[in-house]
Design a protein around this motif. Structure first.
Motif, PDB file in Angstrom:
ATOM      1  N   LEU A   1       0.823  -1.274  -0.002  1.00  0.00           N
ATOM      2  CA  LEU A   1       0.120  -0.059  -0.015  1.00  0.00           C
ATOM      3  C   LEU A   1       0.873   1.329   0.129  1.00  0.00           C
ATOM      4  CD1 LEU A   1      -2.463  -1.185   2.551  1.00  0.00           C
ATOM      5  CD2 LEU A   1      -3.003  -0.866   0.359  1.00  0.00           C
ATOM      6  N   LYS A   2       2.075   1.350  -0.042  1.00  0.00           N
ATOM      7  CA  LYS A   2       2.902   2.557   0.120  1.00  0.00           C
ATOM      8  C   LYS A   2       2.925   3.508  -0.800  1.00  0.00           C
ATOM      9  CE  LYS A   2       7.819   3.605   1.318  1.00  0.00           C
ATOM     10  NZ  LYS A   2       9.088   2.451   1.715  1.00  0.00           N
TER      11      LYS A   2
ATOM     12  N   LEU B   1     -11.091   4.187   8.051  1.00  0.00           N
ATOM     13  CA  LEU B   1     -10.766   2.962   8.884  1.00  0.00           C
ATOM     14  C   LEU B   1     -11.809   2.857  10.029  1.00  0.00           C
ATOM     15  CD1 LEU B   1      -7.034   3.367   8.932  1.00  0.00           C
ATOM     16  CD2 LEU B   1      -7.959   1.852   7.771  1.00  0.00           C
ATOM     17  N   ARG B   2     -12.526   3.874  10.440  1.00  0.00           N
ATOM     18  CA  ARG B   2     -13.126   3.601  11.491  1.00  0.00           C
ATOM     19  C   ARG B   2     -14.802   3.217  11.192  1.00  0.00           C
ATOM     20  NH1 ARG B   2     -11.414   8.520  15.626  1.00  0.00           N
ATOM     21  NH2 ARG B   2     -10.346   7.227  16.935  1.00  0.00           N
ATOM     22  N   GLU B   3     -15.113   3.617   9.826  1.00  0.00           N
ATOM     23  CA  GLU B   3     -16.201   3.188   9.229  1.00  0.00           C
ATOM     24  C   GLU B   3     -15.910   1.713   8.796  1.00  0.00           C
ATOM     25  OE1 GLU B   3     -16.718   5.509   5.632  1.00  0.00           O
ATOM     26  OE2 GLU B   3     -16.989   7.302   6.917  1.00  0.00           O
ATOM     27  N   ARG B   4     -15.050   1.153   8.420  1.00  0.00           N
ATOM     28  CA  ARG B   4     -15.049  -0.304   7.956  1.00  0.00           C
ATOM     29  C   ARG B   4     -14.949  -1.320   9.481  1.00  0.00           C
ATOM     30  NH1 ARG B   4      -9.055  -0.941   5.095  1.00  0.00           N
ATOM     31  NH2 ARG B   4      -9.693  -2.984   5.044  1.00  0.00           N
ATOM     32  N   LEU B   5     -14.392  -0.614  10.433  1.00  0.00           N
ATOM     33  CA  LEU B   5     -14.677  -1.142  11.640  1.00  0.00           C
ATOM     34  C   LEU B   5     -16.249  -1.396  12.113  1.00  0.00           C
ATOM     35  CD1 LEU B   5     -11.780   0.117  14.133  1.00  0.00           C
ATOM     36  CD2 LEU B   5     -12.144  -2.166  13.263  1.00  0.00           C
ATOM     37  N   ALA B   6     -16.885  -0.514  11.945  1.00  0.00           N
ATOM     38  CA  ALA B   6     -18.151  -0.270  11.996  1.00  0.00           C
ATOM     39  C   ALA B   6     -18.936  -1.075  11.223  1.00  0.00           C
ATOM     40  CB  ALA B   6     -18.706   1.184  12.085  1.00  0.00           C
ATOM     41  N   ALA B   7     -18.439  -1.347  10.228  1.00  0.00           N
ATOM     42  CA  ALA B   7     -19.240  -2.254   9.119  1.00  0.00           C
ATOM     43  C   ALA B   7     -18.879  -3.610   9.442  1.00  0.00           C
ATOM     44  CB  ALA B   7     -18.751  -1.940   7.724  1.00  0.00           C
ATOM     45  N   GLY B   8     -18.088  -3.973  10.319  1.00  0.00           N
ATOM     46  CA  GLY B   8     -17.915  -5.266  10.798  1.00  0.00           C
ATOM     47  C   GLY B   8     -16.665  -6.067  10.778  1.00  0.00           C
TER      48      GLY B   8
ATOM     49  N   LEU C   1      -5.562  -3.588   9.604  1.00  0.00           N
ATOM     50  CA  LEU C   1      -4.265  -3.355  10.056  1.00  0.00           C
ATOM     51  C   LEU C   1      -3.149  -3.045   8.772  1.00  0.00           C
ATOM     52  CD1 LEU C   1      -1.970  -5.669  12.366  1.00  0.00           C
ATOM     53  CD2 LEU C   1      -0.778  -4.621  10.217  1.00  0.00           C
ATOM     54  N   PRO C   2      -3.047  -3.462   7.572  1.00  0.00           N
ATOM     55  CA  PRO C   2      -2.163  -2.929   6.863  1.00  0.00           C
ATOM     56  C   PRO C   2      -2.468  -1.534   6.203  1.00  0.00           C
ATOM     57  CG  PRO C   2      -3.136  -5.210   6.084  1.00  0.00           C
ATOM     58  CD  PRO C   2      -3.945  -4.841   7.309  1.00  0.00           C
ATOM     59  N   GLY C   3      -3.737  -1.207   6.152  1.00  0.00           N
ATOM     60  CA  GLY C   3      -4.321   0.143   5.889  1.00  0.00           C
ATOM     61  C   GLY C   3      -3.574   1.104   6.856  1.00  0.00           C
ATOM     62  N   ALA C   4      -3.903   0.752   8.201  1.00  0.00           N
ATOM     63  CA  ALA C   4      -3.560   1.674   9.282  1.00  0.00           C
ATOM     64  C   ALA C   4      -2.155   2.005   9.536  1.00  0.00           C
ATOM     65  CB  ALA C   4      -4.377   1.041  10.547  1.00  0.00           C
ATOM     66  N   PHE C   5      -1.426   0.589   9.336  1.00  0.00           N
ATOM     67  CA  PHE C   5       0.095   0.820   9.302  1.00  0.00           C
ATOM     68  C   PHE C   5       0.620   1.663   8.173  1.00  0.00           C
ATOM     69  CE2 PHE C   5       1.557  -2.697  12.385  1.00  0.00           C
ATOM     70  CZ  PHE C   5       0.806  -2.299  13.455  1.00  0.00           C
ATOM     71  N   ALA C   6      -0.076   1.622   7.301  1.00  0.00           N
ATOM     72  CA  ALA C   6       0.543   2.475   5.917  1.00  0.00           C
ATOM     73  C   ALA C   6       0.570   3.907   6.081  1.00  0.00           C
ATOM     74  CB  ALA C   6      -0.089   1.672   4.649  1.00  0.00           C
ATOM     75  N   VAL C   7      -0.724   4.280   6.722  1.00  0.00           N
ATOM     76  CA  VAL C   7      -1.019   5.582   7.167  1.00  0.00           C
ATOM     77  C   VAL C   7      -0.290   6.096   7.944  1.00  0.00           C
ATOM     78  CG1 VAL C   7      -3.371   5.496   5.871  1.00  0.00           C
ATOM     79  CG2 VAL C   7      -2.904   5.443   8.456  1.00  0.00           C
TER      80      VAL C   7
END
Length: 512
Positions: free
Chosen positions: A31-32, A50-57, A64-70
């Motif tokens: 994702l870099k 990312l929070r929306e993705r968590l709320a969606a289940g 994790l990959p997206g969070a660490f990348a940002v």
């Protein structure tokens, strides 16, 4: 299983775990390029996505990959520090509730930002626990630009202080990491997405919350996720250390002074036996007789036996508690405890059960009233209440069995970014303390002439002052960092790595 077999088993399982973690690192690296193309506003907006993705289940593992990348991209832009692959490994281990063992200098502070950000996305707070207030404030201020760039709030809590990172504020501080802090209430500090603080401050806030009459007066949220820095020190060495909240009891100052005078006249070996290894002191028969004569009491152990308690404390204060080692006398003539693990002053903390008063009586300073305990918890029991706990340190493998047994924490040894080039020499043992000082002076003098910066570690204020006098006698210019001059800490640390600098420090400076 033999000790050698256990060691090989640990190494094999660790290598397998690292291989598994590397597959996740590959997903982050993929994702870099796309993350680097994001504008500042778009990068900040990733937190909401990312929070929306968590709320969606989706789970934290999914995002994790997206969070660490940002986080890595934010580190590159704000601090010009890009997380190495091995640091991503450490971050994944921390997220999964492991103890990440990383060598000194491998950037544990930067590693923690990955797991803290990811777990803070759940909106329940994430804590970074340090060994002292200075490291809490410095670590928070250092990583704050990363969190801020991603739209998260960060705070730190310290003794009688709590603050929120606010780049619109610039304080007159030498260290840039200490400049952008706005004082807030304790509750507001805990409501931040990420909170840094000293281990005992978290514990005391928990105790105070359990004493309030109204739930609205509590300051902490649920203990959701915590990373413990120097995990072996806090979770093992200090595990049984009790945190105590108490109030003043009746005044018995004159009694303490009287028993301090009696203890001063007792002779070691004749009137009492000192067992330093067990931190104990015991009166002999002749010592008991002598004390009874001095106190004009026929039998200490008949009737009101509180005299035995006062005498026992007076004797402990004399034989086991030494000025500039276990405590210092401040300019205000107060006895302040020195933390044996961090070397720092602990203002407001007092030994219980009359011991602190006995030390004050020995030193002839004003005696503060005795205390009555209202709430107490050990460091170990506090940290076991976290829903998810992780830790990082340079030395965890040797404590792996105990960490798993007590906290159910596995140790993952993270490889270094580059091959180790530091040479760890064997310990040198000297017949006398003076022989050791002479050897240290000779070594420091030799390296100082070459312009090499030198750091000398000591175990107490007393030892640091003794060695400082030796250095002065030999004309070696140096700075001393101990509990007596902690106000100059930032300046001393800032200059410690300069050419020709000689820095003499107790363990209050931390290992890094």
């Amino acid at each position: 299983m033999s000790a050698l077999a256990k060691l090989f088993s640990l190494v094999d399982s660790n290598e397998a775990e690292v291989r598994r973690l590397r597959k996740v690192v590959e997903a982050v690296n993929a994702l870099k390029a796309d993350t680097a193309k994001l504008s500042g506003e778009e990068l900040r907006g990733q937190t909401a996505l990312l929070r929306e993705r968590l709320a969606a289940g989706e789970t934290l593992e999914d995002i994790l990959p997206g969070a660490f990348a940002v986080v890595r991209e934010a580190g590159t832009r704000t601090l010009q520090q890009t997380h190495f692959d091995v640091q991503l490994l450490g971050g994944i281990g921390l997220h999964r509730g492991h103890i990440a063992e990383m060598k000194t200098g491998e950037g544990k502070t930067l590693v923690a930002s990955l797991a803290l950000y990811l777990n803070a996305l759940e909106g329940k707070g994430a804590h970074l626990v340090t060994t002292n207030d200075y490291l809490a404030k410095t670590g928070a201020g250092w990583m704050a630009p990363i969190y801020h760039a991603l739209g998260m709030t960060v705070s730190f809590i310290a003794h009688e202080k709590s603050a929120l990172y606010d780049p619109s504020i610039t304080l007159e501080e030498v260290d840039w990491r200490h400049q952008h802090w706005r004082d807030v209430s304790r509750r507001d500090a805990y409501l931040a997405d990420v909170t840094y603080g000293q281990n005992s401050e978290f514990g005391f806030d928990y105790l105070r919350d359990n004493m309030v009459m109204d739930l609205a007066d509590t300051v902490q949220r649920e203990l959701h996720y915590g990373i413990v820095d120097e995990a072996d020190s806090i979770l093992i060495d200090e595990a049984r250390t009790p945190l105590i909240i108490s109030s003043q009891a009746e005044d018995a100052s004159q009694l303490y002074y009287s028993y301090a005078r009696v203890a001063a006249r007792l002779v070691e070996g004749q009137d009492y036996v000192l067992e330093e290894k067990h931190h104990a002191v015991t009166l002999t028969e002749s010592g008991i007789e002598k004390a009874e004569q001095l106190l004009n009491r026929p039998n200490l152990y008949e009737g009101d036996v509180s005299a035995v308690h006062y005498l026992d404390n007076a004797l402990k204060a004399k034989a086991l508690y030494r000025k500039d080692k276990e405590y210092i006398i401040t300019p205000a003539n107060e006895v302040v405890i020195i933390d044996e693990f961090t070397g720092r002053q602990m203002p407001g903390r007092r030994w219980s059960d009359g011991l602190h008063q006995a030390v004050e009586a020995k030193e002839g300073v004003k005696i503060q009233q005795e205390t009555r305990t209202h709430a107490t918890i050990t460091i170990q029991n506090y940290f076991r209440m976290y829903k998810k706990l992780a830790g990082m340190t340079g030395t965890a493998a040797t404590e792996a069995e105990e960490l798993f047994k007590v906290y159910k924490l596995e140790v993952t040894q993270i490889p270094t970014n580059r091959p180790m080039v530091r040479l760890d020499l064997k310990d040198l043992v000297y017949r006398t303390e003076q022989g050791k000082w002479d050897a240290v002076i000779a070594e420091v003098g030799e390296r100082n002439v070459k312009g090499q910066p030198v750091l000398i570690g000591t175990t107490s204020v007393e030892k640091s002052q003794t060695l400082s006098e030796e250095l002065e006698r030999h004309g070696i210019k140096h700075d001393v960092l101990n509990a007596k001059n902690h106000e100059r800490e930032a300046r001393i640390i800032a200059g410690a790595g300069q050419q020709g600098a000689v820095t003499l420090s107790t363990n209050m400076a931390g290992r890094g």
